[in-house]
Each structure stands twice: as structure tokens, then as C-alpha cells.
Design an enzyme around this catalytic site. Structure first.
Site, mmCIF file in Angstrom:
data_model
loop_
_atom_site.group_PDB
_atom_site.id
_atom_site.type_symbol
_atom_site.label_atom_id
_atom_site.label_comp_id
_atom_site.label_asym_id
_atom_site.label_seq_id
_atom_site.Cartn_x
_atom_site.Cartn_y
_atom_site.Cartn_z
ATOM 1 N N HIS A 1 44.366 -23.927 -27.043
ATOM 2 C CA HIS A 1 44.755 -22.691 -27.683
ATOM 3 C C HIS A 1 46.008 -21.804 -27.048
ATOM 4 O O HIS A 1 45.928 -20.873 -26.454
ATOM 5 C CB HIS A 1 43.468 -21.671 -27.885
ATOM 6 N N ASP B 1 43.199 -23.644 -34.793
ATOM 7 C CA ASP B 1 41.726 -23.225 -34.346
ATOM 8 C C ASP B 1 40.902 -24.229 -35.417
ATOM 9 O O ASP B 1 40.964 -24.064 -36.556
ATOM 10 C CB ASP B 1 41.293 -21.980 -34.672
ATOM 11 N N HIS C 1 35.986 -25.045 -32.358
ATOM 12 C CA HIS C 1 35.882 -24.028 -31.416
ATOM 13 C C HIS C 1 35.126 -23.148 -31.037
ATOM 14 O O HIS C 1 34.923 -22.610 -29.885
ATOM 15 C CB HIS C 1 37.546 -23.363 -31.781
ATOM 16 N N HIS D 1 36.719 -15.663 -35.720
ATOM 17 C CA HIS D 1 36.203 -16.758 -35.360
ATOM 18 C C HIS D 1 34.794 -17.068 -35.555
ATOM 19 O O HIS D 1 34.620 -18.238 -36.150
ATOM 20 C CB HIS D 1 36.246 -16.868 -33.613
#
Ligand code: 23J
Ligand code: MN
Length: 259
Positions: free
Chosen positions: A70, A76, A80, A209
Site C-alpha cells: 500500500h 486496495d 486487505h 475499508h
């Protein structure tokens, strides 16, 4: 000149279409995310010559590279994050390659970020954008234009204070909307990561995320030149290296736009 691919090549060479490089240089100067202890740090880029037209290789020059997955302008993958760990085709080597191309919707919050580095995109701003430009289509990249890539000094780019980093991003409700109701391909940002600097204290923590990768969606960080894209109509090409089980990868991110 009938097929769409013939027309694409013709319009590129005629200058009616342009390729915009959305990638920042990758090298020892590249700023990497700073995670607080006890978390393991991102290592940064190191470059070591293998040979340089010398006794180690008289006619060739090449380097050994080391960096975290990263680093710099990067992709991404869902694997991850812990929320994406069990999904099918969730890593750099198993994501189907057709998912590396998509249309781009560019949401410009440069003015808001200029007065508030912690500015967050919220659902009403997405809906306002849609009333101007149409509904964000399924499978689109949503790119958050903040002007942050103009921060070429690493300290200004990371903008870490005593209470952690301060940089713009997405409110959790905006991520929920884009992932579940719009079914986007992923989120792209100019900042070091897809989450806002203060997102570790959001609910859920790191929503860009946690929510996106849990929904099998992607991220793009440290983009630049978003000011050269139209709000709609650009095609984005963002392909990570085919790293086995890779959680992400530096990427050369390109956009095709009308001139
Ligand atoms: C590792 C841990 C936390 C975060 C990140 C990486 C990123 O932003 C990234 O580059 O995916 S928040
Ligand atoms: Mn990342």
C-alpha cells in the site's frame, strides 16, 4: 474505422481523446501512511541497484525494489481488510481483469477541503451531485476530488497532528450508500489512503475499508490529476500487479477522457 476499438485508437491519435496519468511518482520520496504503535509501520520505498552498465552487468541497468503493498498510487483489494478476507476472488491475482476498467464519477469537494482538512463526503452531497450529473451507475469508480494531491511536501500530505492525521474522506453513511445502494466498483482518493485521517475513531472504524472491502469493492489511493477529469464520462484503468494473495499493489492508474 467502424469498430469501437478502431475508433478509440483513431480518436486517441487524432487528439479527440486523451490519456491522463492519475499516478504519482513511486520512489524513496514517496510518503507512506503512518500508523500509530503498536501497529506495524509501512516500510516506504527502497531502491538498490543490481547493476548499472558495470562489472555487475556491463550492458544492463536494473534495480531491486522494496515497499509495502500500500505505497504511493495504489490499489486496495478486498482481502486487505478483515471484512473481505473470506470473499471469492478477493486478491490481486484472482480479481477478474475486467474489473480493472470502469467509468469514473468525479465528486469535487476541493472548496470544502480548502477550509476544512477533515471534510467528509456525506449522502446529501452525493444526491446533489446526482441531480446535476445523473445517478452513479453500478460498477463505477467514485473519485473524491479534494485538491490534496497538490500537497507535494510529505508532512503537508500526511498532515499528522498530536491527535493523529487530518485529511478528508467519506462519512460512513456515504460509504454505505455507495457500496449498497449504488453498487460502485470502488472509491478513489487523492490522500494516502481511502479513509479520512481521523477515520480510526469513526463508527465503524475505517469505513472506506471496512464497508467497501466487506462488499467486495476496491480502493485507489494517492491519485493525482483528478482536476483534469470531467464529472462523468472518463474511463479509468487501474490494474494492480498480479501479486499472489496480494492485498494491494502500486498501480499505474490511467484515465481516458474527451480532449
Ligand atoms: C493499513 C492499515 C490501515 C490503513 C491502511 C493500511 C490504508 O489506508 C491502505 O493503504 O489501505 S487505513
Ligand atoms: Mn491501501
Amino acid at each position: 474505422m467502424s469498430g469501437v476499438l478502431d475508433r478509440l485508437i483513431h480518436e486517441l491519435s487524432a487528439g479527440a481523446l486523451q490519456v491522463i496519468d492519475l499516478s504519482r511518482p513511486l520512489g524513496p520520496e514517496t510518503a507512506v501512511i503512518e500508523l500509530p504503535p503498536p501497529f506495524a509501520p509501512s516500510p516506504g520505498v527502497t531502491v538498490e541497484e543490481i547493476s548499472h552498465y558495470d562489472e555487475r552487468g556491463p550492458a544492463w541497468y536494473w534495480n531491486r525494489l522494496a515497499f509495502g503493498e500500500h505505497t504511493g498510487t495504489h490499489f486496495d483489494a478486498p482481502i486487505h481488510w478483515i471484512t473481505g478476507r473470506e470473499l471469492p476472488d478477493n486478491a490481486c491475482d484472482t480479481i477478474p481483469a475486467d474489473r480493472f476498467l470502469g467509468t469514473a464519477c468525479v465528486l469535487d469537494v476541493t472548496a470544502e477541503v480548502a477550509t476544512d482538512p477533515d471534510f467528509l463526503l456525506v449522502p446529501p452531497l452525493i444526491e446533489a451531485w446526482e441531480s446535476d450529473h445523473g445517478r452513479i451507475p453500478a460498477g463505477a469508480w467514485v473519485l473524491l476530488r479534494t485538491g490534496w494531491s497538490e500537497r507535494t511536501d510529505p508532512a503537508a500530505f500526511l498532515n499528522v497532528g498530536e491527535d493523529g492525521p487530518h485529511s478528508p474522506g467519506f462519512h460512513p453513511a456515504a460509504v454505505e450508500l455507495l457500496a449498497r445502494e449504488r453498487d460502485v466498483l470502488g472509491l478513489g482518493v487523492e490522500t494516502v489512503g481511502t479513509d479520512a485521517g481521523q477515520a480510526g475513531s469513526f463508527e465503524p472504524p475505517f469505513p472506506a475499508h471496512t464497508i467497501m472491502h466487506g462488499a467486495g469493492k476496491f480502493g485507489l489511493a494517492s491519485l493525482c490529476n483528478l482536476d483534469r477529469l470531467p464529472p462523468t464520462g472518463a474511463i479509468l484503468i487501474a490494474a494492480p500487479l498480479k501479486i499472489v494473495n496480494g492485498s494491494g499493489s502500486p498501480a499505474r492508474v490511467l484515465a481516458i477522457v474527451p480532449a
